[in-house]
Enzyme design. Structure first.
Site, short mmCIF file in Angstrom:
data_model
loop_
_atom_site.label_atom_id
_atom_site.label_comp_id
_atom_site.label_asym_id
_atom_site.label_seq_id
_atom_site.Cartn_x
_atom_site.Cartn_y
_atom_site.Cartn_z
CG ASP A 101 -4.60 -4.12 -5.08
OD1 ASP A 101 -5.68 -3.79 -4.58
OD2 ASP A 101 -3.49 -3.80 -4.61
CG HIS A 137 -0.59 2.50 -4.41
ND1 HIS A 137 -0.74 2.35 -5.76
CD2 HIS A 137 -1.17 1.40 -3.86
CE1 HIS A 137 -1.39 1.22 -6.03
NE2 HIS A 137 -1.66 0.62 -4.89
CD GLN A 173 -2.88 0.61 -0.15
OE1 GLN A 173 -3.07 1.50 -0.95
NE2 GLN A 173 -3.28 -0.62 -0.37
CD GLU A 202 -8.50 2.21 -1.29
OE1 GLU A 202 -7.49 2.67 -0.71
OE2 GLU A 202 -8.64 2.22 -2.53
CG HIS A 203 -7.22 -1.94 0.12
ND1 HIS A 203 -6.69 -0.70 -0.17
CD2 HIS A 203 -7.61 -2.47 -1.07
CE1 HIS A 203 -6.75 -0.49 -1.48
NE2 HIS A 203 -7.32 -1.53 -2.05
CG HIS A 215 -50.40 16.40 -6.10
ND1 HIS A 215 -50.02 17.64 -6.54
CD2 HIS A 215 -49.30 15.60 -6.22
CE1 HIS A 215 -48.72 17.60 -6.89
NE2 HIS A 215 -48.27 16.38 -6.70
#
Lengths: 438, 438
Positions: free
Chosen positions: A367, A268, A265, A333-334, A426
């Site tokens: 991934d 990145h 991770q 996220e993960h 209505h």
């Protein structure tokens, strides 16, 4: 300076330290917003001419007309034929698995449904694909062929008839793996444009670039700001923040495995966040030793080091239960549950983009090729949003067919409520359908 | 001046006329955006104190503290007990039907699923409710108890544990029907606040107002701008534009019925849009005559007249098929197929928030009590978005459990792709799980 900070939930200052660690602001720079608004307005007004000018300026690509910026199917197929056979096989195998998963998703939650109630009224929802979508693919170093698969395949499974991809090619350099992935994923048209001008072209349409109904895919701060700006005119996926992994370990996974997962991770981006939670301090020591030993062997060592120093942490928790609670407060996220009995902890985990269960389930397998999507909610947005999926490329229409008998029952209710809201037309529309009206 | 314009698709200037008719800009006034940004930042910084100040200024409500702005369950129940029995019965009947429909929706597309592939890998998605949501309810003349039901019930069916409602009460005037609807719908807490300050309180949290995960519900330009601004920090539903109805008629429905359905949209707001498409010119004449005869009997005549003059149209088409194509280009919020064989035309209709089929299915029945949600995508956004539903109050987490055998298959693919992307830690995390590594 140590490679990665160690925290303990038992420490008096844990809450403050933890809050500092988690801090990340989604606020966009207002200078960027102003610049993006100008580019969007200019492309809306001048179309292709504006797109060509910005592409010349930002990507140093001077061409005679938009036709020169379209990358045709012939070139996509040529790229696929030219890459290494092992790469082609891997791309195709990944695409098959991603497609199989998303086809299950379509069956599980993407089909039309209806029923009749006791008065014979038909009620339901019709689920249909979007007509045309735009896929933004970053250029340069962050050009990931796997992201092409992950964005295009769900759209294709949903039944979208036209998938338009944009990818900036600064100085005219095209990434053959990205083009090959577009061929494998069945992208219909590709334009070599990027930035806010590409988002504008997709959102408003130009003489050359067709207007789409939704734009997905990651990008830099200009792209994110542009997507947020056009939201409402077209659909968009989430605005992505830095990528994050949280590992909950019970101490049974080989420490090298967890160390490498944290690195994967961190490599990145220096804003990426890697956090390990474990109730076993000796195991944290072992992972830290693995990290220090393995890090120098990585080509992206400098990015990993900056990410871990800035935003990484190994956190000693009182228990696995407490680790799950902390994970819920992060909504990562993960999320890896690297434990002997992941199914024991999974029910305690309420918020996460994707949950990777068991020692063999490294995030990297997810991934690329396990099947589920790798486009996941970041920065705590897993509290309220979901992985990219087939459902992002579909929309629903309610279906209502009221029977003559049903109109008698519903008409009275609607009339009463409409009068209560002061909406007499209505009420009368309902009353006109009552057969016993005078 | 005629009440409503007549157009014909056969006319030479139809496309231009039609484009003019459809024109509506979703762009927010930049002065409003600037003011809203200030209010949001102030509430984020000063919390309750700022909310109290803005409430005093905009709603002319001076109170000692936030506690005075919370409307407790006792008051909600008292409101329910005090309204007319017929109104209470209608609210409860509508709530039952809306709940039944959304429970079907949960079963059809809101449940977790998983499967095992040929290598024994488990893949799936876990579907969970949001923890806490905020429901914005407008005050004043546009305070609709039916909207309380339509926003709160899907959240409740999804399993949201805490539903927080905000509703401005200018000068301290509380709408008993709105409070009664909150009681019927099972709203957990209600605050008498509104505007951008209420959106800020929900998005950021204050000492008194808990931070929510998503904000839904309609509001004025300030509220819409505030929701767009906080999007990403919290989830939001769509930004609503003016309400619209499109009726496709084959000439078999009593003209008065269709006339009243067009009015029921026009009475909302002078920007609301009512359009009738029909291949039978004589039927259009008949509907126009009904409209001219019926309009003076309506209390909201002036609004209806302004809406029809500004944005209404009766359009003569060459065929029902052409009417369906025009409808697709509009992607209307509400679409009535007022025809003898609605099921014949329904498959031709790709984009609409809700499709009302057959002469008995007036939009107003759907607005109040048929069961489907009345919060629908406006201004053409039905091209890419859906009615509010249970799915808006849920989120998904991917589930992945790779087996030892699966890691051997997936590891090779992931390693090849990761190396291709220059992400070596990703590759090595996959390779570490290969049992045949040296």
């Amino acid at each position: 300076m140590t490679l990665v900070r160690r925290l303990s939930t038992a420490a008096a200052d844990f809450d403050a330290e933890f809050a500092r660690l988690r801090h990340w602001s989604a606020e966009t720079d207002s200078a960027i917003e102003g610049r993006v608004a100008e580019i969007l307005a200019d492309v809306q007004r001048r179309g292709d001419a504006a797109v060509l000018e910005y592409t010349a300026r930002f990507d140093r690509m001077r061409v005679d007309g938009m036709a020169a910026l379209e990358i045709g199917q012939t070139e996509l197929q040529a790229a696929l034929a030219a890459i290494l056979p092992a790469q082609r096989e891997a791309l195709e195998a990944a695409a098959r698995r991603v497609r199989a998963y998303h086809e299950r998703q379509l069956q599980a939650c993407g089909l039309s449904w209806s029923y009749r109630d006791e008065d014979g009224n038909l009620l339901g929802q019709k689920v249909t694909p979007l007509d045309r979508v735009g896929l933004y693919v970053p250029g340069g170093t962050a050009a990931y062929p796997s992201s092409v698969l992950m964005n295009a395949i769900p759209a294709q499974v949903a039944g979208v008839k036209e998938i338009i991809m944009v990818v900036p090619t600064p100085d005219g350099v095209r990434n053959p793996l990205v083009l090959a992935a577009a061929a494998v994923a069945g992208v219909h048209r590709v334009f070599a444009i990027g930035g806010a001008q590409a988002v504008a072209a997709l959102a408003y349409g130009t003489a050359t670039v067709p207007r789409v109904d939704k734009i997905t895919g990651p990008g830099n701060a200009y792209v994110a700001s542009a997507k947020k700006h056009v939201f409402g005119q077209v659909g968009i996926d989430m605005i992505a923040g830095p990528s994050e992994i949280l590992v909950i370990a019970d101490g049974t996974t080989p420490p090298d495995w967890v160390a490498m997962d944290l690195f994967s991770q961190a490599e990145h981006d220096q804003l990426a966040q890697s956090i390990l939670l474990c109730p076993d301090a000796a195991y944290l020591d072992a992972v830290q030793a693995s990290m220090e030993r393995l890090l120098p062997s990585l080509p992206r060592e400098a990015i990993v080091r900056a990410s871990l120093e800035g935003r990484g942490a190994l956190i000693h928790t009182r228990s696995m239960e407490e680790a799950c609670e902390i994970s819920n407060s992060i909504a990562p996220e993960h999320l890896e549950i690297s434990a002997a009995e992941p199914q024991r902890w999974e029910p305690l985990l309420r918020h996460a983009g994707a949950i990777f269960m068991g020692a063999f389930t490294s995030e990297s397998l997810g991934d690329y090729c396990a099947g589920p999507n790798h486009v996941l909610p970041t920065a705590g947005t897993a509290r309220f949003s979901s992985p990219l999926g087939v459902y992002d490329f579909q929309k629903r229409s309610s279906l209502i067919a009221v029977s003559a008998a049903g109109a008698q029952v519903l008409g009275g209710i609607a009339s009463t409520l409409a009068h209560g809201e002061g909406l007499q037309a209505h009420a009368r529309a309902a009353e006109l359908r009552l057969s016993d009206r005078a």
